[in-house]
Design an enzyme around this catalytic site. Sequence first.
Site, PDB file in Angstrom:
ATOM      1  N   LYS A 174     -22.348   6.438 -13.771  1.00 39.11           N
ATOM      2  CA  LYS A 174     -22.140   6.868 -15.162  1.00 39.11           C
ATOM      3  C   LYS A 174     -23.413   6.795 -16.006  1.00 39.11           C
ATOM      4  O   LYS A 174     -23.619   7.612 -16.907  1.00 39.11           O
ATOM      5  CB  LYS A 174     -21.052   6.012 -15.817  1.00 39.11           C
ATOM      6  CG  LYS A 174     -19.661   6.214 -15.239  1.00 39.11           C
ATOM      7  CD  LYS A 174     -19.114   7.588 -15.554  1.00 39.11           C
ATOM      8  CE  LYS A 174     -17.655   7.743 -15.118  1.00 39.11           C
ATOM      9  NZ  LYS A 174     -17.207   9.148 -15.269  1.00 39.11           N
ATOM     10  N   GLU A 180     -15.205   8.173 -24.835  1.00 37.38           N
ATOM     11  CA  GLU A 180     -13.884   7.778 -24.350  1.00 37.38           C
ATOM     12  C   GLU A 180     -14.103   7.008 -23.064  1.00 37.38           C
ATOM     13  O   GLU A 180     -15.104   7.217 -22.383  1.00 37.38           O
ATOM     14  CB  GLU A 180     -13.023   9.021 -24.088  1.00 37.38           C
ATOM     15  CG  GLU A 180     -13.273   9.721 -22.740  1.00 37.38           C
ATOM     16  CD  GLU A 180     -14.655  10.356 -22.596  1.00 37.38           C
ATOM     17  OE1 GLU A 180     -15.263  10.659 -23.639  1.00 37.38           O
ATOM     18  OE2 GLU A 180     -15.121  10.526 -21.452  1.00 37.38           O
ATOM     19  N   SER A 234     -19.782   5.831  -5.558  1.00 39.36           N
ATOM     20  CA  SER A 234     -20.123   6.069  -6.972  1.00 39.36           C
ATOM     21  C   SER A 234     -20.178   4.816  -7.824  1.00 39.36           C
ATOM     22  O   SER A 234     -20.786   4.816  -8.892  1.00 39.36           O
ATOM     23  CB  SER A 234     -19.136   7.061  -7.564  1.00 39.36           C
ATOM     24  OG  SER A 234     -17.815   6.595  -7.372  1.00 39.36           O
TER      25      SER A 234
END
Lengths: 265, 407
Positions: free
Chosen positions: B94, B116, B383
């Site tokens: 991220k 969000e 990830s």
Amino acid sequence: MNRIDRAFAACRREDRKALVTFISAGDPSLEVSESLLSALAGAGADVIELGVPFSDPMADGPTIQAASQRALAAGTTLERILDLVRRFRQVSEVPLVLFSYYNLIFRYGVDRLAADSAEAGVDGWLVVDLPVEESAEVRPALERNRLHWIALVAPTTPPERLRFLLEGVGGFVYYITVTGVTGARNDLPSDLVAHTAEVKEATDLPVVAGFGISSPEMARRVATHVDGVVVGSRIIDLLAGAETPEAGVERAAAFVRSLAAALRE
Amino acid sequence: MTVNESASTSSCGHFGPYGGQYVAETLMPALIELERAFGHYWQDASFRAEFEQYLCDYVGRPSPLYCARRLSRHCAGARIYLKREDLNHTGAHKVNNTLGQALLAREMGKQRLIAETGAGMHGVATATAAALFGMTCDVFMGDEDIRRQAPNVARMKTLGARVVPVHSGTATLKDAMNEALRNWVATVRDTFYVIGTVAGPHPYPTMVKAFQSVIGTEARRQVLEQAGRLPTEVIACIGGGSNAMGIFAGFLGDETVRLTGVEAAGLGLDTGKHAASICGGEVGVLHGNKTYLLQDREGQIQTTHSISAGLDYPGVGPEHAWLHDTGRAEYCTVTDREAVDAFFLLCRLEGIIPALESAHALAEAIKRAPRYGPDDLLVVNLSGRGDKDMASVEEWCAENGVESVSE
């Protein structure tokens, strides 16, 4: 001539401002919406926006979010809303605007809904999350069915975008008074006067202002700059706050009468 | 470094029939401004150099490509490589995107970030970027997720962000996104909305892909260096799909490389309790883009289920929808149970605790590896790391009568 055009022509003739009201269809039931529609039409609403409830109303504040959830819990669907429109058309010629998020229209089928809504007695569509950039998906279908595509203009819309946005639109232009979501407010931003003047300059259509208008006094003040005002959340609050649906309809109608009176002053 | 061009490259924000800008007029000027700014700075050498410098010195890139020998031997088939995004600062992919968007916000003169978050990883990564660049930060998070992901809530607050609880709707990720959009509509003049995935209105799907494409660019170079050839298949999990799009970006032009996205089947596709938008949904419009959605006949958005909060979303990035339709990528699903099994297998065989999201991709790799020979290479995008998921896994094991860690 579309009913919306006739309604604004009548306002011009009578030299008064138009009153546009919003209700959330199916809140708390379609039966109540039916009596509310008739009551608002009788109380002086010139145009009524019929909100189609959506599970994810991104452009709405808490009042309309809650109303949408109540309407969905009562089993409200677009098909049943069109039945409501058909029943209303047996008793009234007050113009109706279908006010919806695009996904519900997309799922129903744009062409099918344009035909069905025109047949039922709807006069225009206002699709909250379909900006002019994406509007080619629906506008040909609306034109074929003689329905108006109602354009939204925001306080953030730059003047150079107005012409693009207002090209080929019909009915009236909806100016959003606040940079934010729907919901009753106590006052409105000071840039309203300058912005509405720009919009009126850019179009021959009537311009109405909505979002946040919560009292006859506010309606009267805002209306001095435009051709009409939209009131929504306050009507829903009155309906939801009453002890019974019947009392709620009566309170909403009394409020709309006071708005209509203020706009005739 | 360049963004890998492909047949699905955005044209006016559309990928075939998908994508677009389905938002209120109030936001359109901001999206146009953002599109221009991104278009300008992404071509600007000094912006790119600064972005890459942060990825290197701050995030710790390049992340390793690790050959998982014991896992490969266990599967008795293809050789499995893991792209170690879990080793990034903040623990997932991220941060590649939030640093990119925060740098862009700084160039655009916006001092406030909003985001969000579902599992909290994107929230933490946004809070991190805000702290790094001296910006204020509000993160919208569903009540239900705040309860499930307490450690990440604490991390965001510690980093100086405000966590705004969202009670509306189902109080999960989609509602957090609704509330972030509502807030953005009201604050759009001075606020930058940092969307965490390759969904939302144009230019977000294209922009987030660009910031995440570093994963695929590195992975392609690394696998060529280590194995001397391209992989047979690249596998990644899909919620909104940013880690998948990031790694796919490196291989879209290599027609021999199979690309596989793994959606969350939750309790099973036939139970209705899942989050598989492509495999179990239909086309619709939500959160600014046209794509596959989990919805009912009327178009009302349905509640989703996945053990992994990061995959618990009823939509998917529009470019994935298009890659699915064109057949360039294949999409499949993995259940909660299969993901938990893969989670434990990687812990025990390789000493790596994967995020539950990434465990979905691993589970699919474990299924597929035996169908291949030892000359085949599978690259799995790992990830994120699973530290955040320890409580979810324990809870799942207790509910399902599986012995977990207490031996």
